[in-house]
Design a protein around this motif. Structure first.
Motif, PDB file in Angstrom:
ATOM      1  N   UNK A 134      -9.387  -5.927   9.153  1.00 11.64           N
ATOM      2  CA  UNK A 134     -10.836  -5.826   9.048  1.00 11.64           C
ATOM      3  C   UNK A 134     -11.246  -4.590   8.249  1.00 11.64           C
ATOM      4  N   UNK A 135     -10.596  -3.477   8.505  1.00 12.50           N
ATOM      5  CA  UNK A 135     -10.927  -2.241   7.804  1.00 12.50           C
ATOM      6  C   UNK A 135     -10.578  -2.358   6.325  1.00 12.50           C
ATOM      7  N   UNK A 136      -9.404  -2.896   6.012  1.00  9.61           N
ATOM      8  CA  UNK A 136      -9.007  -3.048   4.610  1.00  9.61           C
ATOM      9  C   UNK A 136      -9.961  -4.002   3.893  1.00  9.61           C
ATOM     10  N   UNK A 137     -10.366  -5.081   4.552  1.00  8.56           N
ATOM     11  CA  UNK A 137     -11.318  -6.019   3.959  1.00  8.56           C
ATOM     12  C   UNK A 137     -12.651  -5.321   3.695  1.00  8.56           C
ATOM     13  N   UNK A 138     -13.123  -4.540   4.661  1.00 11.25           N
ATOM     14  CA  UNK A 138     -14.383  -3.819   4.501  1.00 11.25           C
ATOM     15  C   UNK A 138     -14.307  -2.841   3.332  1.00 11.25           C
ATOM     16  N   UNK A 139     -13.214  -2.091   3.240  1.00 14.49           N
ATOM     17  CA  UNK A 139     -13.044  -1.134   2.143  1.00 14.49           C
ATOM     18  C   UNK A 139     -12.965  -1.847   0.803  1.00 14.49           C
ATOM     19  N   UNK A 140     -12.306  -2.992   0.757  1.00 18.67           N
ATOM     20  CA  UNK A 140     -12.203  -3.758  -0.485  1.00 18.67           C
ATOM     21  C   UNK A 140     -13.572  -4.260  -0.921  1.00 18.67           C
ATOM     22  N   UNK A 141     -14.356  -4.791   0.020  1.00 20.40           N
ATOM     23  CA  UNK A 141     -15.696  -5.286  -0.305  1.00 20.40           C
ATOM     24  C   UNK A 141     -16.558  -4.149  -0.845  1.00 20.40           C
ATOM     25  N   UNK A 168      -8.984   2.409  11.195  1.00 18.13           N
ATOM     26  CA  UNK A 168      -9.093   1.229  12.060  1.00 18.13           C
ATOM     27  C   UNK A 168      -9.101   1.640  13.526  1.00 18.13           C
ATOM     28  N   UNK A 169      -8.215   2.544  13.877  1.00 16.14           N
ATOM     29  CA  UNK A 169      -8.148   3.002  15.265  1.00 16.14           C
ATOM     30  C   UNK A 169      -9.443   3.718  15.665  1.00 16.14           C
ATOM     31  N   UNK A 170      -9.949   4.556  14.771  1.00 19.88           N
ATOM     32  CA  UNK A 170     -11.183   5.298  15.070  1.00 19.88           C
ATOM     33  C   UNK A 170     -12.373   4.355  15.233  1.00 19.88           C
ATOM     34  N   UNK A 171     -12.381   3.263  14.480  1.00 20.90           N
ATOM     35  CA  UNK A 171     -13.479   2.295  14.552  1.00 20.90           C
ATOM     36  C   UNK A 171     -13.272   1.260  15.645  1.00 20.90           C
ATOM     37  N   UNK A 172     -12.062   1.191  16.189  1.00 15.72           N
ATOM     38  CA  UNK A 172     -11.759   0.169  17.178  1.00 15.72           C
ATOM     39  C   UNK A 172     -11.685  -1.215  16.555  1.00 15.72           C
ATOM     40  N   UNK A 198      -1.865   3.459   3.678  1.00 20.96           N
ATOM     41  CA  UNK A 198      -1.650   2.665   4.897  1.00 20.96           C
ATOM     42  C   UNK A 198      -1.934   3.507   6.134  1.00 20.96           C
ATOM     43  N   UNK A 199      -1.415   4.714   6.143  1.00 19.84           N
ATOM     44  CA  UNK A 199      -1.602   5.608   7.291  1.00 19.84           C
ATOM     45  C   UNK A 199      -3.094   5.902   7.495  1.00 19.84           C
ATOM     46  N   UNK A 200      -3.809   6.198   6.405  1.00 21.18           N
ATOM     47  CA  UNK A 200      -5.235   6.529   6.518  1.00 21.18           C
ATOM     48  C   UNK A 200      -6.040   5.318   6.969  1.00 21.18           C
ATOM     49  N   UNK A 201      -5.711   4.144   6.452  1.00 19.29           N
ATOM     50  CA  UNK A 201      -6.424   2.926   6.850  1.00 19.29           C
ATOM     51  C   UNK A 201      -6.182   2.625   8.328  1.00 19.29           C
ATOM     52  N   UNK A 202      -4.949   2.831   8.815  1.00 23.11           N
ATOM     53  CA  UNK A 202      -4.658   2.617  10.238  1.00 23.11           C
ATOM     54  C   UNK A 202      -5.447   3.596  11.103  1.00 23.11           C
ATOM     55  N   UNK A 203      -5.526   4.857  10.656  1.00 26.07           N
ATOM     56  CA  UNK A 203      -6.302   5.854  11.401  1.00 26.07           C
ATOM     57  C   UNK A 203      -7.771   5.448  11.473  1.00 26.07           C
ATOM     58  N   UNK A 227       0.847  -1.188   0.000  1.00 29.59           N
ATOM     59  CA  UNK A 227       0.000   0.000   0.000  1.00 29.59           C
ATOM     60  C   UNK A 227       0.882   1.238   0.000  1.00 29.59           C
ATOM     61  N   UNK A 228       0.476   2.271  -0.712  1.00 27.03           N
ATOM     62  CA  UNK A 228       1.204   3.535  -0.602  1.00 27.03           C
ATOM     63  C   UNK A 228       1.161   3.999   0.857  1.00 27.03           C
TER      64      UNK A 228
END
Length: 81
Positions: free
Chosen positions: A33-40, A24-28, A17-22, A12-13
């Motif tokens: 899981x977040x990357x899978x959700x965004x991909x779906x 994930x943290x915001x969603x707990x 990666x940084x935005x996806x981690x943010x 990932x650029x």
């Protein structure tokens, strides 16, 4: 939250990666899981049937979205979240 048995490695650029981690943290949730959700969601929005193949060189799974998606487009979409 998605729990699948398949593990894979993706590149990932840094901004994505940084935005996806943010996110994930915001969603707990986990980054996976977040990357899978965004991909779906992205695959569903593409309106094309998803086809999963194997790269003949690496043997890794590949997903055909019906068009090429650049890392800049991914980063821009993640920034819009």
């Amino acid at each position: 939250m998605y729990h699948w048995g398949m593990r894979t490695t993706i590149d990932l650029p840094d901004a994505v990666h940084r935005r996806a981690k943010e996110l994930a943290q915001a969603r707990g949730e986990s980054l996976s899981s977040v990357v899978a959700d965004l991909a779906v969601k992205g695959l569903a929005a593409a309106g094309e049937p998803m086809r999963i193949n194997r790269d003949p060189v690496s043997g890794l799974p590949t997903v055909n979205l019906g068009y090429r998606l650049t890392s800049e487009e991914v980063a821009r979409e993640l920034d819009d979240e």
